[in-house]
Design a protein around this motif. Sequence first.
Motif, PDB file in Angstrom:
ATOM      1  N   ALA A  32       1.517   7.185  -7.000  1.00 10.73           N
ATOM      2  CA  ALA A  32       0.148   7.471  -7.438  1.00 10.73           C
ATOM      3  C   ALA A  32       0.177   8.074  -8.837  1.00 10.73           C
ATOM      4  O   ALA A  32       0.969   8.983  -9.120  1.00 10.73           O
ATOM      5  CB  ALA A  32      -0.526   8.429  -6.470  1.00 10.73           C
ATOM      6  N   PRO A  33      -0.668   7.564  -9.736  1.00  7.63           N
ATOM      7  CA  PRO A  33      -0.660   8.099 -11.105  1.00  7.63           C
ATOM      8  C   PRO A  33      -1.236   9.512 -11.145  1.00  7.63           C
ATOM      9  O   PRO A  33      -2.192   9.835 -10.443  1.00  7.63           O
ATOM     10  CB  PRO A  33      -1.552   7.122 -11.870  1.00  7.63           C
ATOM     11  CG  PRO A  33      -2.437   6.527 -10.833  1.00  7.63           C
ATOM     12  CD  PRO A  33      -1.649   6.507  -9.564  1.00  7.63           C
ATOM     13  N   MET A  34      -0.641  10.350 -11.947  1.00 10.90           N
ATOM     14  CA  MET A  34      -1.096  11.723 -12.134  1.00 10.90           C
ATOM     15  C   MET A  34      -1.732  11.831 -13.521  1.00 10.90           C
ATOM     16  O   MET A  34      -1.266  11.203 -14.465  1.00 10.90           O
ATOM     17  CB  MET A  34       0.078  12.700 -12.022  1.00 10.90           C
ATOM     18  CG  MET A  34       0.719  12.736 -10.647  1.00 10.90           C
ATOM     19  SD  MET A  34      -0.413  13.254  -9.361  1.00 10.90           S
ATOM     20  CE  MET A  34      -0.674  14.924  -9.810  1.00 10.90           C
ATOM     21  N   PRO A  35      -2.780  12.617 -13.662  1.00  6.10           N
ATOM     22  CA  PRO A  35      -3.393  12.778 -14.983  1.00  6.10           C
ATOM     23  C   PRO A  35      -2.449  13.533 -15.924  1.00  6.10           C
ATOM     24  O   PRO A  35      -1.683  14.396 -15.499  1.00  6.10           O
ATOM     25  CB  PRO A  35      -4.657  13.592 -14.704  1.00  6.10           C
ATOM     26  CG  PRO A  35      -4.426  14.230 -13.384  1.00  6.10           C
ATOM     27  CD  PRO A  35      -3.483  13.359 -12.633  1.00  6.10           C
TER      28      PRO A  35
ATOM     29  N   PHE B 130       0.828  -1.208   0.000  1.00 10.75           N
ATOM     30  CA  PHE B 130       0.000   0.000   0.000  1.00 10.75           C
ATOM     31  C   PHE B 130       0.861   1.257   0.000  1.00 10.75           C
ATOM     32  O   PHE B 130       0.556   2.236  -0.679  1.00 10.75           O
ATOM     33  CB  PHE B 130      -0.945   0.010   1.204  1.00 10.75           C
ATOM     34  CG  PHE B 130      -2.070  -0.971   1.093  1.00 10.75           C
ATOM     35  CD1 PHE B 130      -2.749  -1.157  -0.096  1.00 10.75           C
ATOM     36  CD2 PHE B 130      -2.451  -1.719   2.193  1.00 10.75           C
ATOM     37  CE1 PHE B 130      -3.786  -2.053  -0.198  1.00 10.75           C
ATOM     38  CE2 PHE B 130      -3.497  -2.618   2.107  1.00 10.75           C
ATOM     39  CZ  PHE B 130      -4.160  -2.800   0.908  1.00 10.75           C
ATOM     40  N   GLU B 131       1.948   1.233   0.777  1.00 10.80           N
ATOM     41  CA  GLU B 131       2.833   2.405   0.843  1.00 10.80           C
ATOM     42  C   GLU B 131       3.495   2.664  -0.511  1.00 10.80           C
ATOM     43  O   GLU B 131       3.623   3.808  -0.946  1.00 10.80           O
ATOM     44  CB  GLU B 131       3.893   2.174   1.928  1.00 10.80           C
ATOM     45  CG  GLU B 131       4.742   3.377   2.195  1.00 10.80           C
ATOM     46  CD  GLU B 131       3.951   4.572   2.685  1.00 10.80           C
ATOM     47  OE1 GLU B 131       4.332   5.703   2.312  1.00 10.80           O
ATOM     48  OE2 GLU B 131       2.958   4.403   3.400  1.00 10.80           O
ATOM     49  N   ALA B 132       3.890   1.597  -1.203  1.00 11.12           N
ATOM     50  CA  ALA B 132       4.508   1.754  -2.527  1.00 11.12           C
ATOM     51  C   ALA B 132       3.513   2.354  -3.511  1.00 11.12           C
ATOM     52  O   ALA B 132       3.869   3.219  -4.319  1.00 11.12           O
ATOM     53  CB  ALA B 132       5.009   0.400  -3.033  1.00 11.12           C
TER      54      ALA B 132
END
Length: 124
Positions: free
Chosen positions: A23-26, A16-18
């Motif tokens: 996190a994907p950005m638009p 979860f931390e990874a």
Amino acid sequence: MTDQRRKEEGALAPLFEAERRDAPMPSGDWMARMEALALAEQPAPRPEDVRSAPPRRGVASWREALRVFGGWPALAGLAAACAAGVWIGVASPQTMTTWLSTDSSTSLSAIDPASGFDYAMLGL
């Protein structure tokens, strides 16, 4: 990360931390298209002369007031509520007590399908 969260996630915490770190950005293209769609949906600005127009008099202002209240159905409901309020205010208390008698044969508790035992079992 808090210790409570780590304890709740257990062995999956590193995964979860990874994912939180990566996190994907638009993309910029997608953001530009969303902005264009949002700007297209916004209402166009009204001309300045409409905003600074003097208040209308006569029939047009009554029509505008009627529209603000919600039309004829809303105004009829308002009139009915006012009439009921006046009637309740004028009616004598003795008349009201005869209508709202506490006789158990006419109260709603006489037709209640649930008994006191049922309510006690529900913990109410």
